[in-house]
Design a protein around this motif. Structure first.
Motif, PDB file in Angstrom:
ATOM      1  N   ALA B 117       0.836  -1.200   0.000  1.00 45.33           N
ATOM      2  CA  ALA B 117       0.000   0.000   0.000  1.00 45.33           C
ATOM      3  C   ALA B 117       0.876   1.257   0.000  1.00 45.33           C
ATOM      4  O   ALA B 117       0.589   2.225  -0.718  1.00 45.33           O
ATOM      5  N   GLY B 118       1.965   1.228   0.775  1.00 44.46           N
ATOM      6  CA  GLY B 118       2.872   2.378   0.810  1.00 44.46           C
ATOM      7  C   GLY B 118       3.483   2.627  -0.565  1.00 44.46           C
ATOM      8  O   GLY B 118       3.504   3.772  -1.056  1.00 44.46           O
ATOM      9  N   ALA B 119       3.968   1.559  -1.190  1.00 45.82           N
ATOM     10  CA  ALA B 119       4.621   1.716  -2.496  1.00 45.82           C
ATOM     11  C   ALA B 119       3.641   2.226  -3.540  1.00 45.82           C
ATOM     12  O   ALA B 119       3.958   3.120  -4.327  1.00 45.82           O
ATOM     13  N   VAL B 120       2.437   1.693  -3.523  1.00 49.87           N
ATOM     14  CA  VAL B 120       1.459   2.108  -4.532  1.00 49.87           C
ATOM     15  C   VAL B 120       1.030   3.554  -4.282  1.00 49.87           C
ATOM     16  O   VAL B 120       0.910   4.356  -5.216  1.00 49.87           O
ATOM     17  N   HIS B 121       0.837   3.918  -3.006  1.00 47.38           N
ATOM     18  CA  HIS B 121       0.445   5.298  -2.693  1.00 47.38           C
ATOM     19  C   HIS B 121       1.544   6.272  -3.119  1.00 47.38           C
ATOM     20  O   HIS B 121       1.267   7.345  -3.673  1.00 47.38           O
ATOM     21  N   TRP B 122       2.772   5.895  -2.854  1.00 44.20           N
ATOM     22  CA  TRP B 122       3.939   6.690  -3.265  1.00 44.20           C
ATOM     23  C   TRP B 122       3.915   6.893  -4.791  1.00 44.20           C
ATOM     24  O   TRP B 122       4.035   8.007  -5.297  1.00 44.20           O
TER      25      TRP B 122
END
Lengths: 548, 356
Positions: B117-122
């Motif tokens: 989720a962090g990578a995709v949000h980034w």
């Protein structure tokens, strides 16, 4: 060569040492040529669409299966030697079982996290094959299998079929009552093969069923043979995706000659890499709360025992449906028995799958289209293909229902005989109905597209004209929308032409050519597509007086 | 890693609409063809592209998810060390679950999901979302390349003299075609020849029918009307190595019918006062049949729903099975126990090519 490298290194030395990362990359480049590789691929453009993630789900679940599978092999004993259970699960204490079952019990109850890894492994397999099914449908319905991607379509199809058999051999390994029943079914199916069936069965099982060999043999097939082939196919599949570049949906600025999207580094590394963790995370959470294949509830396999409601994993449900719906035909002749009631389903199992696999080749033969296609079709613009695909999906679903006819009967309080007869009739009728209905829907959608292009979009604003008539105001589409709705190529049906040419020489069309012409008429003739709006039609309507 | 405010500002300026108006370069004269490709639409900047505060919020959100992942991994290790595998807890709405599996699964799930989720949000909020075209190149080779390759191939083929020296060619094909036979032959010992093994079971004349549950010989009075009893040959030990192979063919199903209910004369003759013994192994693909309907004397195989009529010679009345269930001829011996009068007269279980 090395001296040359030294020379260049020395030449650049006075500028001070390069950063460590760059020096590492230099080292790798001198040996692996990474700079040339990265030049072509680091900023490679990938188009964005939610449906392009379906293939990624398959890739990631495959990786999860490999990782968790390796862990499971550390604890699993692929042996059919009999032992007495003495583990912590009380209901089975003192029961005789194979070492395979015993070690699976050990993984589930004593190895900390073993149950979790087992459940992640099994859930990933279910997701993997479901993902491949849906991914395959996406590729099919958008025509993404067309040239140059036919080979990759076949690779994907093989992965789907091998995935089914890897799953089957995998869930048979614990040697529990449910999977043993499935293995018995498989043995019965092999026995039905004419001439060689009995020998095949004896060679596979090392003698009479169940024997003492099949767990060890299935183990090799499950962890080495099939995954090895699949890993090779998967790498080839991905290399071809890279090589062909991804298909994209039509839209302004997107053509057959380009690919529009965002670069691999950084956007797709983050999105695709992140998506791996999303898929893994969701499957881990599912494995935390949803039990799958609880073998302790089934108990160890015994050939004279069975549980009711025996069901295979979902992807074998279609084979199960075929075998359940088939009438029990059996022919005895010249001292031999042909058990058609089992052999026909076995053949149909291959036929149902092959029909789907071969469509791209049938379509390209009918169209005679030799050009490359990189723009995905909107399904409505290929009504016959879409209708065929929908009919196939319906066929598959009828068989899935047939595979669970007992579940359907008990859940909906129906007669098992009625459900079975419904499946038998639907096997022939439902695909035809689905084909007709889907084609009509596609044609309707094409008409609506044409209407939108020529008359604009309905705004929902009602205007009252001076003489009292109410009309709805239509707003013209913008240029991009109009392009998107009209960019597709419409194939013209393949005409046989005159039987006699201008010199009076008879040109005879062979039966194959005639068939091609017939199919082409069916796929692209008048009843199978709505001619897309032309610029003249548009000009006439937009400049004319009747415009409102 | 993600905190370079300067670079964000650079990016946001670059992404302002006015800067991207040249993206219309693909457009052609609209007046001529109303359906012409207008080219890529201009980039619409996101909030984060123009508002550094929004970008900072995204940065914090990403960092929060990565931190949460770290916490979850620590939770995984803690759960692994602290919770015994045998602990069962009640958790709504999942019911009674293994505490260890539940906590390990959720902590691993959160640890993994938050990285994703962090990578995709980034990627979605901070990395450039400018769509750009890249050209495709035809896959087919240029004609010159093709000519070169074909010429090279012809030269290589002629240098090998493959086409000229037919003897070499033919013997090589012969050798390559034959050598796989070695591998085929090696498969022979995968299993024994079937022989007549599928035609026989363990039943012999004079063998008593042993109740599978009690392991005691059956007497006629043990078999009541309406009950389904399972039997096996005597001397079978479920600890023995070949138990499964024997029971897979010899499993027996015994019912008592009223003699007048039996429609098939041979069936009545082969039984004892209405007690009849049929193979328990379905003639379809070999599942053990286990569902008995007392009123109609139908038995149903739970695997594929083949239904057999035990009052009519085990005839198939529904489903995919191809022939009737084999019946074992039984009688009562002088001690008053049920006994077999021989082996089945036909193979039990699924059909096979040599069955006849």
């Amino acid at each position: 060569m090395s001296t040359t490298n030294h020379a260049t290194d020395d030449a650049s030395a006075p500028r001070g040492k390069a950063p460590a990362g760059e020096r590492l990359a230099d080292w790798a480049d001198g040996r692996l040529g990474v700079y040339s590789l990265a030049k072509a691929n680091m900023r490679k453009i990938f188009p964005d669409h939610w449906s392009f993630m379906l293939g990624e789900i398959c890739l990631y679940s495959f990786m999860i299966i490999i990782m968790t599978g390796v862990y499971l092999t550390l604890f699993f004993h692929p042996s059919m030697n009999e032992v007495t259970y003495s583990g912590p699960y009380v209901p089975l204490q003192g029961i005789r079982m194979s070492e395979a079952f015993n070690s699976t019990m050990n993984i589930s109850f004593e190895v900390r996290g073993g149950l979790l890894i087992r459940q992640i492994h099994h859930w990933s397999a279910v997701v993997f094959i479901a993902g491949m099914f849906v991914h395959m449908m996406r590729v099919f319905f958008t025509g993404a299998f067309r040239k140059p991607r036919e080979v990759n379509w076949m690779f994907g199809f093989l992965l789907f079929v091998l995935g089914m058999f890897t799953g089957f051999t995998g869930y048979s390994l614990p040697d529990d009552l449910l999977s043993g029943t499935g293995v018995r079914f498989m043995e019965g199916a092999i026995l039905s093969v004419p001439i060689v069936g009995t020998y095949l069965s004896f060679f596979l099982f090392g003698g009479q069923f169940p024997g003492h060999d099949f767990v060890a043999r299935f183990y090799t097939i499950h962890i080495l043979l099939l995954p090895g082939i699949m890993a090779g196919l998967l790498v080839a599949h991905l290399i071809l995706v890279f090589y062909h570049k991804h298909t994209q949906f039509p839209g302004p600025g997107r053509t057959e000659k380009n690919v529009v999207g965002m670069p691999l580094m950084p956007v797709y590394m983050a999105k695709a890499g992140g998506f791996f963790f999303l898929v893994f995370g969701v499957i881990a959470a599912v494995a935390a709360v949803a039990s799958i294949n609880p073998i302790w509830e089934f108990g160890p396999y015994r050939p004279d025992q069975v549980s009711t409601g025996a069901q295979p994993d979902w992807y074998m449900g279609m084979a199960e449906g075929l075998i359940r719906a088939m009438p029990g035909w059996e022919i005895n002749f010249w001292g031999h028995t042909l058990q058609l009631g089992v052999f026909i389903p076995l053949v149909l199992f291959g036929v149902v799958l092959a029909v789907m696999a071969l469509w791209p080749f049938i379509e390209s033969w009918v169209t005679g289209d030799k050009s490359e296609h990189h723009l995905a079709d909107r399904p409505r613009n290929a009504p016959t293909r879409t209708a065929f695909g929908a009919a196939w999906v319906a066929w598959y679903m009828v068989l899935l229902l047939g595979g669970g006819n007992d579940i359907a009967a008990t859940h909906f309080h129906l007669s098992i005989n009625a459900v079975t007869w419904f499946v038998r009739i639907s096997f022939f009728v439902i695909p035809v109905l689905t084909f007709v209905a889907t084609k009509r829907i596609c044609m309707g959608l094409q008409r609506r597209d044409k209407d939108k292009v020529l008359h604009g979009r309905e705004t929902g604003v009602i205007k009252r004209l001076p003489h009292g008539e109410f009309v709805e105001v239509h707003a013209p589409l913008d240029q991009g929308q109009m392009y998107t709705l009209t960019q597709h190529v419409q194939h013209q049906p393949f005409e046989l032409g005159e039987e006699v040419d201008e010199n009076g020489v008879r040109r005879k069309a062979g039966p194959v050519t005639k068939l091609r012409s017939k199919l082409s008429q069916g796929m692209y003739g008048e009843g199978s597509q709505i001619p897309k709006p032309t610029a003249e039609e548009h000009a006439e309507i937009t400049s004319g007086h009747g415009h409102h | 890693m993600s905190s370079h405010p300067g670079s964000h500002e650079d990016m946001s300026e670059e992404n302002l609409p006015s800067e991207r108006s040249d993206a219309h370069d693909g457009a052609v004269a609209v007046a001529e063809d109303p359906f012409a490709d207008p080219g890529l639409p201009p980039h619409q900047p996101r909030r984060q592209d123009i508002d550094e505060r929004a970008a900072r919020r995204s940065e914090r959100a990403v960092a929060f998810m990565f931190t949460l992942s770290m916490v979850a991994t620590l939770g995984f290790i803690a759960a692994y060390s602290l919770i015994p595998p045998s602990k069962i807890v009640y958790i709504f709405p999942f019911g009674h679950v293994s505490a260890l599996n539940f906590s390990l699964g959720w902590s691993l799930g959160v640890a993994l999901f938050c990285i994703g989720a962090g990578a995709v949000h980034w990627a979605r909020t901070l990395m450039s979302d400018v769509e750009m075209p890249q050209e495709r190149h035809p896959i087919e080779a240029e004609p010159e390349v093709k000519q070169k390759v074909l010429a090279d191939f012809r030269q290589g083929a002629s240098e090998s003299q493959f086409g000229r020296r037919k003897l070499i060619r033919n013997t090589m094909f012969g050798a390559l075609a034959m050598v796989p036979l070695a591998g085929v032959v090696l498969l022979r010992d995968l299993g024994p020849m079937p022989g007549t093994s599928l035609r026989h079971t363990a039943w012999r004349k004079g063998m008593q029918l042993i109740n599978v549950n009690t392991n005691l010989p059956l007497r006629p009075e043990d078999v009541g009307v309406g009950s389904l009893t399972f039997a096996q040959p005597p001397g079978l030990n479920d600890n023995s190595d070949d138990y499964d192979d024997v029971i897979a063919k010899a499993a027996l199903m015994i019912v008592r019918l009223k003699p007048e209910d039996i429609k098939d004369k041979r069936e009545a003759d082969w039984g004892h006062e209405g007690i009849v013994a049929f193979s328990k192994i379905c003639t379809h693909v070999g599942c053990p049949i286990s569902l008995y309907e007392q009123q109609t004397h139908h038995v149903l195989c739970p695997c594929h729903q083949s239904t057999f009529d035990l009052s009519d010679g085990g005839r198939v009345i529904f489903g995919p099975a191809g022939h009737a269930l084999p019946q074992l001829r039984i009688s009562v011996n002088d001690k008053g126990y049920l006994e077999a009068l021989g082996d089945f007269t036909e193979p039990v279980g699924p059909s096979f090519w040599e069955r006849g």
